[in-house]
Write a protein that holds these residues in place. Structure first.
Motif, short mmCIF file in Angstrom:
data_model
loop_
_atom_site.label_atom_id
_atom_site.label_comp_id
_atom_site.label_asym_id
_atom_site.label_seq_id
_atom_site.Cartn_x
_atom_site.Cartn_y
_atom_site.Cartn_z
N VAL A 82 36.68 23.53 32.70
CA VAL A 82 36.50 24.58 33.71
C VAL A 82 35.14 25.25 33.57
N HIS A 106 41.81 28.47 33.38
CA HIS A 106 41.18 28.90 34.63
C HIS A 106 39.81 29.50 34.37
N LEU A 161 38.57 30.19 41.99
CA LEU A 161 39.51 30.20 40.87
C LEU A 161 39.76 28.74 40.52
N CYS A 168 40.73 25.53 38.15
CA CYS A 168 41.78 25.26 37.16
C CYS A 168 41.62 23.86 36.59
N THR A 181 48.51 29.22 40.84
CA THR A 181 47.26 29.98 40.67
C THR A 181 47.26 31.19 41.59
N MET A 183 39.91 26.74 45.30
CA MET A 183 40.55 26.51 44.00
C MET A 183 40.34 25.06 43.55
N PRO A 236 49.75 27.24 35.38
CA PRO A 236 48.61 27.92 36.03
C PRO A 236 48.91 29.37 36.42
N ALA A 240 45.83 32.26 35.44
CA ALA A 240 45.07 32.78 36.59
C ALA A 240 44.88 34.29 36.47
#
Lengths: 165, 295, 795
Positions: free
Chosen positions: C431, C654, C672, C674, C695, C735, C758, C762
């Motif tokens: 990430v 995340h 965001l 993941c 998320t 995302m 997730p 998040a």
């Protein structure tokens, strides 16, 4: 009270309607059209979105009596409205299936009506325009990413096939 | 419950005279929520959607006479030129579906302090055209709000239209909510420049029992702009003036702590919005350009 | 048993596992024909309605239903006095009254039921029930619940946790102790302590609680219902109705989302009671207001943490105390406590741990299962602590996490060794390596601002003024499947037959499809195992054995495992049939390893021996039913918390990028991203959908979602979608998802439950990003503008 309303092109009649009933209740419980969904009944989720005289509205906030003499299109009428053959889906419906935009599906009917309206007004919307147009429709499952994909896909497919239409 | 369906305005007035407890319903965006959640069981619903004139507007010289049931979507599409503050406010109302049904007349009828139209009407200058079988009167919007969800209408009166002064200068509207769409105002602020009279007017939403103007802030700003000859020179508003204007706007609030926000936050946010909207409007005034895209 | 071949996962049958096949119910869902529980209709049906308590704690002095019952159109009014058999139910402890019995213990507790010919008739009749209450003092937090002389929620409790809890208003208490925290603390170079708070989140599934109960001629009842676990409902409903389980026939109807909120009963028993009393079908549908009272919520929590590290950034010890508010009834609080305790340290290796987690009984709304189940609250706190500890040590927060991340072979604080891949460091690396989204995306070509890309959105609060960007990271650990010795199994029946010359498989389970796509992957498993294109899934009902709950990220694993096992049994039988019919024609029947692929029986060398239809023609359908269990777990020791408590762990990381209007305290999440290890993505499209959805729910907890309960009265202040806000499409960012597939050798196909991890990471990632943008400590979620602007109501 009696309510006469055209739904998905068919004249329909309901009797003994309680005056406080919504168009949503009328459709779901009296006219056998439960496709429009009862998620919040306060205009905060868009799951019951239908077209009333062509305009997307929350059916939960339309009094049944207000629909008297009006024209309503629900999710059940989208395919026919788009000219899809019997048993086939409209481009937006097909795109929602193909893009993985459907999980539990409870928000789907309202989103379809809203997306259908958007693409009718703007066949090639920007991402920001899609977001603003769908901002009245809550989805709890998908995080909206695949819904955006679906609207983009429907727009692209319609643009391709629409060359001749 | 009875459902009354007048086809013409006169029939609506007669029905309201006969049944003063009848609840008028047009877009239904407030009334139906109360019915669906069993918060209200009026003896009569008075459906106004068949009275077509309520969905029209007229140019009335320096004003727009806006039919009570004209949906917000129409205000955004068609009246952003004459009523820019109201159009900005309309864009923040609920969702696209709600904007297709809800109207300024409905907002006034409900008279919620959180109604999005009110600050814009206060800043622009507006009068409510109220009518009954007894006659018509124009109520200045400042006098229309009489308490939380209370207004100046008599039991037999209906709102026919709202007379809103056309913009003679830039107008701004700003609203704080805890979501980026479909949110009720925690608080809101509207500001209108009136270069013709060299005045600035304001409106505050959801930070007092009723929508209010920040009159002390207006008076201060009007005097300060005159003194600094800003209207003549087009010079920027001096930062100290903007700061004091913001402070006075904040002081005009009489907010409460509730589930949507704290009183302290509302005071704070109104001050920030006052400063920002003044800066945007003044920049538009002096450059003739906007700073935010209304897509 | 035939050895599982890994190459089955890449074999040639179309629509098998690993393919992004489309949902079998997608077509029905986009046309509006899919029948959700609230869509059901029956001739002569009545509408049920529930009268609920307006108080959080009160004695019912009297309850007079005469006037309600006399209302025209009303067919029944029921109170506690009318209950025919068992009067309480519950998932783990049977302490929730079917209808209040003399006392109400939380706002919205069901008190009476009405059945009438129209919902409005039922509502008006309910309003005529004269309920007289005498209000009692409320307990709403740890202090009031454990104060001397505090009212006890369940003074006569005799559940299995009662003997070991420190106070009768504590549901369950689970320590986890390992190593020597005091000694480690003495060695620590850096120590950070913090108090954290998580608000009460709601599942906010869109399809409200609903169902239709139809009385049957045999004195039983048929219930069509939206639930997460048919058999758990049945186990609770039948005693309430006083019926044997075979007279309560439950069929799953369309479920509009669940997220844990349908694990407990809502209107199931109520609708059945009314149907049996009236002899008419009864439909019950909650509206959104009632839905907020109709199901349990995520436990709000207060967490105290102390972390210590050595000079090099090695995590030395973690001490914490997690207090969860379980509300008035037990629901699944004990299991939530077990998760919170056992996962309290997060995905970090730490030898010295002193954890205590407990849940309280209070007069607040009951809390129970929600996506993330006890792991969410802890993750918010330990990830905040990890950031602070990194800052204290002057280390990069991601590098600090990677340095302490668990990996395969690590020992959890419970003593359990992680015996499958645990690529925590790799997920963080991934990430972090993603490109950052461009700054100031609100600026348009013309130099103006696109409000939709700014904090506040179209509400026009900023054109860029006050906006500061922040980036934050978080990672979490979630268990998959039911833990702590629970007998977690599923049942599947698979049939293979020739229909019009084509091989067709039919799969039957009682799995609740709640939107997650179990129906999609279960068909994929059958395709892969049996080599057929055509797979039919039969409706879920209680005539089939239990599939367990659609929760704990377990249905692909456990019901998937059961289907796979049933398919293997079918395959063996088909090969026997093939050998009997055609074995003499080719020696490979006897010598080669045989597979079912593309509708044929083939050798592992790819030679076709027979068409499946040829083997099946003229035969009875080949059918097998299997009950399948994942490997067993064991309870945690009540004092030390040691034990092989979990089946499998899942991990997600995340990175959040936010833009904060620092003056107004408004947050726009810009991106965001993941990264998650899913073991094996049986359906990549569905996996990504799960990650996006989880998320987004974590984002909601970070910045807006909370059921506000008045601490003085215990009353819910925002039971509506006007004031309980969930993210709209304008609140939800891009995302990007990076999927890692490191097989878990213990799980079918190596898969790992996907749906929950997730949700954990998040929330802390978003808050970490807001902390970076604002410099504020931010110890509570959801964040409110007040927290970012110093304008909160003084406590």
């Amino acid at each position: 009270m009696r309510v006469n309303v055209t739904v998905n092109g068919r004249p329909r009649q309901a009797d003994d309607v309680w005056e406080g009933e919504s168009l949503l209740y009328l459709l779901r419980e009296r006219l056998g059209l439960p496709g429009s969904k009862n998620a919040c009944e306060q205009g905060e989720c868009g799951s019951c979105t239908v077209r009333l005289d062509g305009v997307p509205v929350c059916a939960c906030l339309v009094a049944a009596g207000q629909a008297h003499g009006r024209d309503v299109v629900t999710v059940e009428g989208l395919a026919a409205r788009a000219g899809a053959a019997e048993g086939h889906l409209s481009p937006v419906q097909q795109a929602f299936v193909d893009a993985g935009a459907v999980q539990c599906g409870f928000c789907t009917p309202g989103l379809l009506v809203a997306a259908d309206d958007l693409l009718e007004r703007d066949p090639d919307p920007s991402d920001a325009d899609i977001r603003e147009a769908l901002s009245g429709n809550l989805c709890r499952c998908t995080g909206y990413e695949k819904i955006l994909d679906a609207v983009r896909l429907a727009a692209a497919r319609t643009a391709r096939s629409g060359q001749g239409a | 419950m009875d459902f009354l369906r007048p086809a013409r305005w006169e029939e609506a007035l007669a029905a309201k005279a006969e049944h003063p407890a009848a609840v008028p319903i047009a877009g239904g965006t407030d009334v139906m929520v109360e019915i669906n959640f069993d918060h209200r069981r009026p003896s009569h619903l008075l459906d106004l959607t068949r009275v077509t004139e309520l969905y029209t507007w007229q140019d009335a010289g320096d004003r727009v006479r806006l039919g009570a049931a004209v949906p917000y979507a129409r205000v955004i599409e068609r009246l952003a030129g004459e009523l820019p503050g109201l159009a900005l406010a309309a864009r923040t109302v609920g969702s696209p579906q709600i904007r297709n049904r809800g109207s300024v007349g409905g907002n006034l009828g409900a008279a919620s302090p959180a109604g999005d139209s009110h600050p814009a009407l206060l800043a622009a200058g507006a009068e409510v055209e109220a009518e009954s079988v007894r006659g018509t009167r124009l109520i200045p919007v400042e006098e229309f709000y009489t308490g939380v969800k209370r207004n100046a209408l008599a039991p037999d009166e209906l709102i026919r239209a709202v007379h809103v002064r056309k913009a003679t200068g830039p107008q701004q509207f700003s609203k704080v909510g805890t979501r980026n769409a479909m949110v009720i105002a925690v608080c809101a602020f509207a500001l209108a420049l009136h270069p013709d009279t060299r005045t600035v007017r304001t409106g505050i939403g959801s930070a007092a029992p009723t929508p209010v103007r920040a009159r002390t802030a207006e008076d201060f700003l009007n005097a300060a702009l005159a003194e600094a000859r800003c209207w003549d020179t087009g010079a920027p508003v001096p930062p100290a003036v903007a700061a004091e204007f913001a402070r006075l706007a904040s002081a005009a609030c009489r907010p409460i702590d509730d589930v949507r926000g704290s009183a302290a936050y509302r005071r704070h946010a109104v001050g920030v919005m006052a400063r920002r909207t003044l800066a945007w409007a003044w920049e538009q005034h002096t450059t003739g350009e906007g700073t935010a895209r209304c897509a | 048993m035939r050895p599982t071949r890994t190459d089955l996962t890449q074999q040639s049958t179309r629509g098998g596992i690993g393919a992004s096949t489309l949902r079998p119910d997608g077509g029905l869902k986009v046309t509006g024909e899919f029948a959700y529980a609230s869509d059901l209709w029956h001739e002569d049906m009545l509408w049920g309605h529930t009268l609920r308590s307006p108080h959080a704690h009160a004695r019912i002095v009297s309850l007079d239903t005469a006037e309600a019952l006399a209302t025209p159109g009303v067919h029944a009014v029921l109170t506690h006095a009318d209950l025919p058999a068992a009067t309480r139910y519950g998932l783990e402890v049977q302490d929730a009254p079917v209808l209040a019995d003399g006392v109400v213990r939380h706002h919205g507790e069901p008190v009476a039921l009405v059945a009438a010919d129209h919902p409005e008739t039922a509502r008006r009749a309910a309003a005529k029930i004269k309920a007289v209450y005498e209000q009692l003092p409320v307990v709403t937090d740890e202090k009031s619940a454990t104060a001397p002389g505090a009212p006890l929620l369940h003074p006569a409790r005799a559940d299995k946790h009662a003997p070991h809890v420190p106070h009768p208003n504590v549901v369950h208490c689970q320590p986890v102790v390992r190593g020597d925290v005091e000694a480690a603390r003495a060695r620590a170079h850096a120590v950070v302590t913090g108090d954290y708070e998580v608000g009460m989140q709601d599942q906010a599934f869109l399809g409200p609680e609903s169902g239709l109960a139809v009385p049957a001629e045999d004195g039983g009842v048929d219930l069509y219902i939206a639930t997460q676990w048919l058999h758990a409902d049945l186990r609770q409903i039948a005693p309430v109705l006083g019926l044997p389980e075979d007279k309560v026939r439950m069929t799953l109807s369309g479920v509009g989302g669940a997220f844990g909120g349908r694990e407990d009963l809502s209107m199931q028993a109520h609708a059945c009671l009314l149907a049996l009393r009236t002899g008419r079908p009864v439909k019950m549908v909650y509206n959104r207001f009632e839905s907020f009272f109709g199901h349990v919520h995520r436990h709000p929590a207060r967490l105290h943490y102390e972390h210590g590290a050595d000079r090099d950034g090695g995590l030395l010890f973690v001490r914490c105390r997690i207090v969860l508010d379980g509300g008035a009834y037990t629901s699944s609080s004990p299991s939530v406590v077990g998760n919170a305790a056992s996962l309290a340290v997060g995905p970090y290796a730490c030898d010295n741990v002193d954890v205590e987690a407990l849940a309280l009984y209070t007069n607040n709304p009951p809390c129970g299962a929600m996506r993330g189940f006890g792991a969410v609250q802890a993750c918010f706190a330990y990830e905040a602590q990890m950031d602070r500890l990194a800052a204290e040590l002057g280390l990069d927060p991601v590098e600090f996490r990677r340095r302490n991340a668990v990996s395969q072979g690590s020992v959890m604080p419970t003593g359990q060794v992680i015996d499958a891949p645990a690529p925590v460091a790799e997920l963080l690396r991934r990430v972090k390596a993603l490109p950052l989204p461009p700054e100031r995306q609100w600026e348009t070509a013309g130099g103006s601002a696109d409000l939709r890309a700014l904090p506040g959105g179209v509400s026009n609060t900023s054109h860029g003024e006050g906006v500061v960007r922040g980036v934050g990271y978080a990672v979490g650990i979630k268990n998959v499947g039911f833990s702590e010795g629970f007998d977690d199994y599923s049942t599947a029946r698979v049939r293979l037959e020739s229909v019009a010359g084509e091989p067709v498989a039919t799969v039957r389970t009682a799995m609740a499809e709640v939107g997650q796509g179990g129906v999609t992957v279960h068909a994929q498993i059958a395709r892969t195992e049996l080599g057929v294109a055509e797979v039919t899934l039969q409706p879920a009902d209680t005539r089939m054995g239990s599939a367990g709950s659609t929760s704990a990220s377990r249905q692909t694993y456990v019901t998937g495992g059961a289907i796979k096992a049933a398919c293997e049994a079918v395959r063996e039988r088909v090969l026997e049939l093939g050998r009997a019919k055609f074995g003499t024609y080719h020696p490979a029947w006897a010598t080669a390893e045989l597979l079912l692929e593309g509708g044929k029986i083939v050798t592992d060398g790819g030679e076709v021996l027979a068409g499946l239809a040829d083997v099946l023609d003229g035969e009875e359908p080949v059918e097998a039913e299997r009950v399948w269990r994942h490997r067993p777990t064991e309870p945690f020791d009540l004092r030390s918390g040691q034990g092989q408590g979990h089946v499998q762990y899942s991990f997600a990381a995340h990175r959040a990028v936010v833009e904060v209007d620092t003056e107004l305290g408004l947050v726009k999440v810009v991106e965001l991203a993941c990264a998650q290890d899913v073991g094996k993505a049986l359906n990549p499209l569905s996996v990504v959908g799960q990650i996006h959805g989880a998320t987004t729910q974590g984002l909601g907890l970070a910045v807006m979602e909370e059921i506000a309960v008045d601490p003085a009265t215990g009353l819910v202040r925002n039971p509506s979608f006007t004031d309980y806000l969930i993210p709209t499409v304008l609140d939800t960012p891009a995302m990007p998802v990076d999927i890692l597939e490191l097989a878990d050798a213990h799980a079918p196909y190596g898969l790992r439950g996907v749906g929950e991890a997730p949700t954990l990471s998040a929330t802390p990632a978003v808050v970490a990003a807001v902390r970076q943008a604002t410099g504020l400590p931010l110890r509570r979620v959801p964040l409110r503008p007040e927290h970012l602007t110093g304008t909160d109501v003084p406590a």
